[in-house]
Design a protein around this motif. Structure first.
Motif, mmCIF file in Angstrom:
data_model
loop_
_atom_site.group_PDB
_atom_site.id
_atom_site.type_symbol
_atom_site.label_atom_id
_atom_site.label_comp_id
_atom_site.label_asym_id
_atom_site.label_seq_id
_atom_site.Cartn_x
_atom_site.Cartn_y
_atom_site.Cartn_z
ATOM 1 N N ALA A 191 0.672 -1.169 0.048
ATOM 2 C CA ALA A 191 -0.027 -0.080 0.230
ATOM 3 C C ALA A 191 0.854 1.306 -0.025
ATOM 4 O O ALA A 191 0.767 2.194 -0.673
ATOM 5 N N ALA A 192 1.985 1.273 0.561
ATOM 6 C CA ALA A 192 2.802 2.216 0.853
ATOM 7 C C ALA A 192 3.650 2.684 -0.490
ATOM 8 O O ALA A 192 3.801 3.732 -0.904
ATOM 9 N N MET A 193 3.671 1.523 -1.363
ATOM 10 C CA MET A 193 4.266 1.726 -2.879
ATOM 11 C C MET A 193 3.377 2.668 -3.507
ATOM 12 O O MET A 193 4.247 3.482 -4.552
ATOM 13 N N CYS A 194 2.029 2.300 -3.293
ATOM 14 C CA CYS A 194 1.196 3.004 -3.888
ATOM 15 C C CYS A 194 0.531 4.410 -3.487
ATOM 16 O O CYS A 194 -0.228 4.989 -3.976
ATOM 17 N N HIS A 195 1.237 4.709 -2.252
ATOM 18 C CA HIS A 195 0.747 5.908 -1.542
ATOM 19 C C HIS A 195 -0.918 6.017 -1.135
ATOM 20 O O HIS A 195 -1.705 6.755 -1.423
ATOM 21 N N LEU A 196 -1.284 4.690 -0.593
ATOM 22 C CA LEU A 196 -2.657 4.565 -0.590
ATOM 23 C C LEU A 196 -2.657 3.889 1.110
ATOM 24 O O LEU A 196 -1.955 3.395 1.408
ATOM 25 N N SER A 197 -4.109 3.984 1.658
ATOM 26 C CA SER A 197 -4.054 3.334 2.713
ATOM 27 C C SER A 197 -4.427 1.816 2.347
ATOM 28 O O SER A 197 -4.664 1.572 1.009
ATOM 29 N N VAL A 198 -4.300 1.021 3.545
ATOM 30 C CA VAL A 198 -4.184 -0.337 3.547
ATOM 31 C C VAL A 198 -5.735 -1.009 2.734
ATOM 32 O O VAL A 198 -5.696 -1.602 1.764
ATOM 33 N N GLY A 199 -6.661 -0.441 3.253
ATOM 34 C CA GLY A 199 -8.075 -0.450 2.806
ATOM 35 C C GLY A 199 -8.120 -0.140 1.352
ATOM 36 O O GLY A 199 -8.803 -1.075 0.577
ATOM 37 N N ARG A 200 -7.693 0.802 0.920
ATOM 38 C CA ARG A 200 -7.754 1.445 -0.530
ATOM 39 C C ARG A 200 -7.198 0.514 -1.459
ATOM 40 O O ARG A 200 -7.414 0.200 -2.674
ATOM 41 N N PHE A 201 -5.861 0.183 -0.910
ATOM 42 C CA PHE A 201 -5.022 -0.495 -1.824
ATOM 43 C C PHE A 201 -5.553 -1.900 -2.187
ATOM 44 O O PHE A 201 -5.549 -2.318 -3.082
ATOM 45 N N ALA A 202 -6.120 -2.513 -0.966
ATOM 46 C CA ALA A 202 -6.599 -3.916 -0.948
ATOM 47 C C ALA A 202 -7.828 -4.041 -2.008
ATOM 48 O O ALA A 202 -8.091 -4.829 -2.840
ATOM 49 N N HIS A 203 -8.524 -3.075 -2.022
ATOM 50 C CA HIS A 203 -9.718 -2.870 -2.901
ATOM 51 C C HIS A 203 -9.414 -2.659 -4.352
ATOM 52 O O HIS A 203 -9.986 -3.419 -5.193
ATOM 53 N N ALA A 204 -8.553 -1.714 -4.615
ATOM 54 C CA ALA A 204 -8.035 -1.513 -5.814
ATOM 55 C C ALA A 204 -7.172 -2.820 -6.550
ATOM 56 O O ALA A 204 -7.408 -3.233 -7.793
ATOM 57 N N PHE A 205 -6.436 -3.534 -5.625
ATOM 58 C CA PHE A 205 -5.653 -4.595 -5.982
ATOM 59 C C PHE A 205 -6.668 -5.765 -6.453
ATOM 60 O O PHE A 205 -6.529 -6.436 -7.358
ATOM 61 N N LYS A 206 -7.623 -6.072 -5.626
ATOM 62 C CA LYS A 206 -8.749 -6.926 -6.033
ATOM 63 C C LYS A 206 -9.157 -6.584 -7.163
ATOM 64 O O LYS A 206 -9.887 -7.632 -8.067
ATOM 65 N N GLN A 207 -9.721 -5.523 -7.524
ATOM 66 C CA GLN A 207 -10.230 -5.032 -8.620
ATOM 67 C C GLN A 207 -9.419 -5.361 -9.796
ATOM 68 O O GLN A 207 -9.882 -5.764 -11.144
ATOM 69 N N ALA A 208 -8.299 -5.186 -9.802
ATOM 70 C CA ALA A 208 -7.107 -5.251 -10.860
ATOM 71 C C ALA A 208 -7.132 -6.967 -11.103
ATOM 72 O O ALA A 208 -6.850 -7.118 -12.433
ATOM 73 N N THR A 209 -6.879 -7.373 -9.926
ATOM 74 C CA THR A 209 -6.543 -9.252 -10.386
ATOM 75 C C THR A 209 -7.552 -9.848 -10.045
ATOM 76 O O THR A 209 -7.260 -11.282 -10.543
ATOM 77 N N GLY A 210 -8.510 -9.748 -9.361
ATOM 78 C CA GLY A 210 -9.709 -10.550 -9.005
ATOM 79 C C GLY A 210 -9.298 -11.275 -7.654
ATOM 80 O O GLY A 210 -10.070 -12.422 -7.218
ATOM 81 N N THR A 211 -8.230 -11.107 -7.026
ATOM 82 C CA THR A 211 -7.755 -11.741 -5.658
ATOM 83 C C THR A 211 -7.085 -10.811 -4.857
ATOM 84 O O THR A 211 -6.793 -9.574 -5.187
ATOM 85 N N SER A 212 -7.115 -11.074 -3.554
ATOM 86 C CA SER A 212 -6.130 -10.434 -2.517
ATOM 87 C C SER A 212 -4.743 -10.286 -2.826
ATOM 88 O O SER A 212 -4.139 -11.331 -3.479
ATOM 89 N N PRO A 213 -3.931 -9.330 -2.239
ATOM 90 C CA PRO A 213 -2.456 -9.237 -2.306
ATOM 91 C C PRO A 213 -1.956 -10.497 -1.611
ATOM 92 O O PRO A 213 -0.872 -11.188 -2.456
ATOM 93 N N LYS A 214 -2.181 -11.045 -0.544
ATOM 94 C CA LYS A 214 -1.579 -12.109 0.000
ATOM 95 C C LYS A 214 -1.984 -13.364 -0.787
ATOM 96 O O LYS A 214 -1.065 -14.216 -0.997
#
Length: 268
Positions: A191-214
């Motif tokens: 999340a810090a790499m994107c300058h986003l909060s953890v929640g916003r990053f997790a949401h954006a990541f799942k929208q992009a890939t269909g799964t969670s970062p972990k």
């Protein structure tokens, strides 16, 4: 002998002609009532192209691809005042219809793909290959056309990973994950790499890939482990450590859950 630039090739893909034209000197008009025997693709780099279909005249500005299929009537023009730079390629081959269909370009007259430097560079490289005619230029030029069309289709799609990566910096995170999947990082690190909060990053990541970062990193580790198990004689614990999973029992359970087989059985 007259050069036939409309030949129908029995090859997988072959370019009949291609070039980039500066059309800012005078008005230009092209009318082919019966079209061409091959496919004709225009890419508007700068300026605009005016296409007439069924009596309706539509202006397509820079960043548009305009596609004419075999034997389709062609009517389009350029105005000197627009200072247009237009790229074109005529091509045929056994794969063309399947390729255009797979990329979503088969039925459209024009689509917007943008004016990115990479697209323009690919087209210019293709023109150079075709014009210079060095050994194997036919194959090289065709490969560059496939690259160009594929990248254009991705750009036209404008959603999924492409849109999310552009708006949230997910692309950089994905590159880091693929290169450093064996390193231990929590979601906050990404999340810090994107300058986003953890929640916003997790949401954006799942929208992009269909799964969670972990889950994404875990799957990268499992796939890498399966490759190592199949291609090396490293001990199971060594393979686990190399992909970032030190607990051999946990590693063995993961492999069994993912494949239905134990790590050692992957080698049998």
């Amino acid at each position: 002998m007259k050069l036939n630039s409309e030949k129908i090739s029995a090859r997988f893909l072959e370019i009949n002609n291609c070039n980039i034209q500066d059309l800012g000197v005078r008005d230009r008009r092209m009318v082919r009532p019966a079209g061409r025997a091959d496919y004709h693709l225009l890419y508007i780099l700068r300026g605009a192209c005016y296409v007439t279909d069924g009596g309706a005249r539509v202006r397509y500005e820079a960043g548009h691809l305009i596609l004419y299929r075999p034997h389709e009537r062609q009517e389009y023009d350029f105005l000197a005042a627009d200072e247009t730079v237009s790229a074109f390629v005529h091509f045929s081959g056994t794969c063309v219809q399947e390729l255009l269909t797979a990329l979503g370009l088969a039925r459209e007259r024009a689509i917007f793909v943008g004016s990115g430097k990479r697209l323009e560079r690919l087209f210019r490289d293709m023109v150079d290959e075709f014009c210079l005619k060095k050994p194997y230029y036919t194959e090289s030029a065709a490969a560059l056309l496939v690259q160009f069309v594929s990248l254009a289709a991705r750009s036209a799609k404008g959603d999924g990973v492409v849109r999310a990566a552009r708006s949230e910096g997910i692309a950089e995170v994905l590159r880091h994950m693929h290169r450093h999947y064996n390193e231990a990082h929590d979601v906050a690190f990404y999340a810090a790499m994107c300058h986003l909060s953890v929640g916003r990053f997790a949401h954006a990541f799942k929208q992009a890939t269909g799964t969670s970062p972990k889950r994404y990193v875990l799957e990268l580790r499992i796939h890498a482990a399966l490759d190592l198990l199949a291609s090396t004689d490293l001990a199971v614990c060594e393979v686990g450590a190399l992909v970032g999973i030190e607990d051999v029992n946990y590693f063995s359970r993961l492999i069994k859950q993912h494949t239905g087989k134990t790590p050692r059985a992957q080698r049998g």
